[in-house]
Design a protein around this motif. Structure first.
Motif, PDB file in Angstrom:
ATOM      1  N   GLU A   1      36.869  52.961  57.596  1.00  0.00           N
ATOM      2  CA  GLU A   1      38.060  53.458  58.294  1.00  0.00           C
ATOM      3  C   GLU A   1      38.902  54.377  57.408  1.00  0.00           C
ATOM      4  O   GLU A   1      40.093  54.162  57.209  1.00  0.00           O
ATOM      5  CB  GLU A   1      38.897  52.288  58.824  1.00  0.00           C
ATOM      6  N   GLU A   2      38.278  55.430  56.910  1.00  0.00           N
ATOM      7  CA  GLU A   2      38.932  56.383  56.011  1.00  0.00           C
ATOM      8  C   GLU A   2      38.737  57.799  56.514  1.00  0.00           C
ATOM      9  O   GLU A   2      37.844  58.077  57.309  1.00  0.00           O
ATOM     10  CB  GLU A   2      38.311  56.283  54.615  1.00  0.00           C
ATOM     11  N   LEU A   3      39.544  58.716  55.995  1.00  0.00           N
ATOM     12  CA  LEU A   3      39.352  60.138  56.234  1.00  0.00           C
ATOM     13  C   LEU A   3      38.179  60.623  55.385  1.00  0.00           C
ATOM     14  O   LEU A   3      37.889  60.048  54.335  1.00  0.00           O
ATOM     15  CB  LEU A   3      40.609  60.921  55.857  1.00  0.00           C
ATOM     16  N   GLU A   4      37.522  61.675  55.821  1.00  0.00           N
ATOM     17  CA  GLU A   4      36.421  62.270  55.051  1.00  0.00           C
ATOM     18  C   GLU A   4      36.967  62.718  53.706  1.00  0.00           C
ATOM     19  O   GLU A   4      37.971  63.428  53.644  1.00  0.00           O
ATOM     20  CB  GLU A   4      35.817  63.444  55.842  1.00  0.00           C
ATOM     21  N   SER A   5      36.318  62.321  52.613  1.00  0.00           N
ATOM     22  CA  SER A   5      36.903  62.459  51.274  1.00  0.00           C
ATOM     23  C   SER A   5      36.554  63.734  50.516  1.00  0.00           C
ATOM     24  O   SER A   5      37.266  64.090  49.580  1.00  0.00           O
ATOM     25  CB  SER A   5      36.513  61.257  50.416  1.00  0.00           C
ATOM     26  N   GLU A   6      35.515  64.439  50.885  1.00  0.00           N
ATOM     27  CA  GLU A   6      35.083  65.613  50.113  1.00  0.00           C
ATOM     28  C   GLU A   6      35.807  66.899  50.503  1.00  0.00           C
ATOM     29  O   GLU A   6      36.119  67.721  49.647  1.00  0.00           O
ATOM     30  CB  GLU A   6      33.570  65.814  50.254  1.00  0.00           C
ATOM     31  N   GLU A   7      36.052  67.097  51.788  1.00  0.00           N
ATOM     32  CA  GLU A   7      36.668  68.335  52.259  1.00  0.00           C
ATOM     33  C   GLU A   7      37.995  68.103  52.986  1.00  0.00           C
ATOM     34  O   GLU A   7      38.970  68.797  52.733  1.00  0.00           O
ATOM     35  CB  GLU A   7      35.701  69.095  53.180  1.00  0.00           C
ATOM     36  N   PHE A   8      38.012  67.115  53.902  1.00  0.00           N
ATOM     37  CA  PHE A   8      39.221  66.938  54.698  1.00  0.00           C
ATOM     38  C   PHE A   8      40.378  66.366  53.890  1.00  0.00           C
ATOM     39  O   PHE A   8      41.483  66.913  53.901  1.00  0.00           O
ATOM     40  CB  PHE A   8      38.966  66.063  55.933  1.00  0.00           C
ATOM     41  N   GLU A   9      40.138  65.257  53.207  1.00  0.00           N
ATOM     42  CA  GLU A   9      41.249  64.603  52.503  1.00  0.00           C
ATOM     43  C   GLU A   9      41.882  65.491  51.429  1.00  0.00           C
ATOM     44  O   GLU A   9      43.121  65.526  51.328  1.00  0.00           O
ATOM     45  CB  GLU A   9      40.841  63.262  51.923  1.00  0.00           C
ATOM     46  N   PRO A  10      41.115  66.265  50.641  1.00  0.00           N
ATOM     47  CA  PRO A  10      41.788  67.168  49.687  1.00  0.00           C
ATOM     48  C   PRO A  10      42.694  68.195  50.382  1.00  0.00           C
ATOM     49  O   PRO A  10      43.795  68.487  49.913  1.00  0.00           O
ATOM     50  CB  PRO A  10      40.631  67.847  48.956  1.00  0.00           C
ATOM     51  N   MET A  11      42.225  68.728  51.523  1.00  0.00           N
ATOM     52  CA  MET A  11      43.059  69.664  52.281  1.00  0.00           C
ATOM     53  C   MET A  11      44.297  68.936  52.782  1.00  0.00           C
ATOM     54  O   MET A  11      45.422  69.431  52.669  1.00  0.00           O
ATOM     55  CB  MET A  11      42.252  70.248  53.451  1.00  0.00           C
TER      56      MET A  11
END
Length: 139
Positions: A62-72
């Motif tokens: 139950e997390e946001l996508e960590s490689e592209e979405f979360e950094p943005m």
């Protein structure tokens, strides 16, 4: 004319389909929709838009996508207060808890979330209608 940025990440195409439906809603309400991959969006672009719909599916536990979405997201989140923001995304397991967690995180950062929409896997008719309504509400 209201300009709406629809910023998303999609691994299987489900959240991308939702983004396209949000864009349909924006356009049907007379607004201008821009579909933007998360990796291509930065805080520098915020002032070019009147409203924002951010889309990310549930990942991992139950997390946001960590490689592209979360950094943005981490980069734009501090700049979103006072702006019209909606959240959407798809999930495949559990009950969509990631959206509740994401909304809570967003509101704790001082951002008012206008609306959220979730879809289990590919958006069915009900989720499709909700995505279009979300888009129209941002205009």
């Amino acid at each position: 004319m209201s300009k709406v940025a629809i910023v998303f990440w999609s691994g299987t195409g489900n959240t991308e389909a939702m983004a396209e439906l949000v864009a349909e809603g924006v356009q049907s309400a007379g607004g201008e929709a821009s579909l933007i991959q998360a990796v291509e969006f930065s805080p520098d672009e915020l002032d070019a838009y009147d409203a924002f719909a951010f889309g990310c599916p549930a990942m991992g536990s139950e997390e946001l996508e960590s490689e592209e979405f979360e950094p943005m997201w981490d980069a734009v989140e501090p700049e979103l207060s006072g702006r019209k923001v909606a959240l959407f995304g798809s999930y495949d397991w559990a009950d969509g808890e990631w959206m509740d967690l994401w909304r809570e995180r967003t509101e704790a950062a001082g951002i008012t979330v206008a609306e959220t929409v979730i879809a289990k896997n590919y958006p069915d008719d009900e989720a499709s209608d909700a995505c279009r309504a979300l888009g129209a509400s941002l205009v």
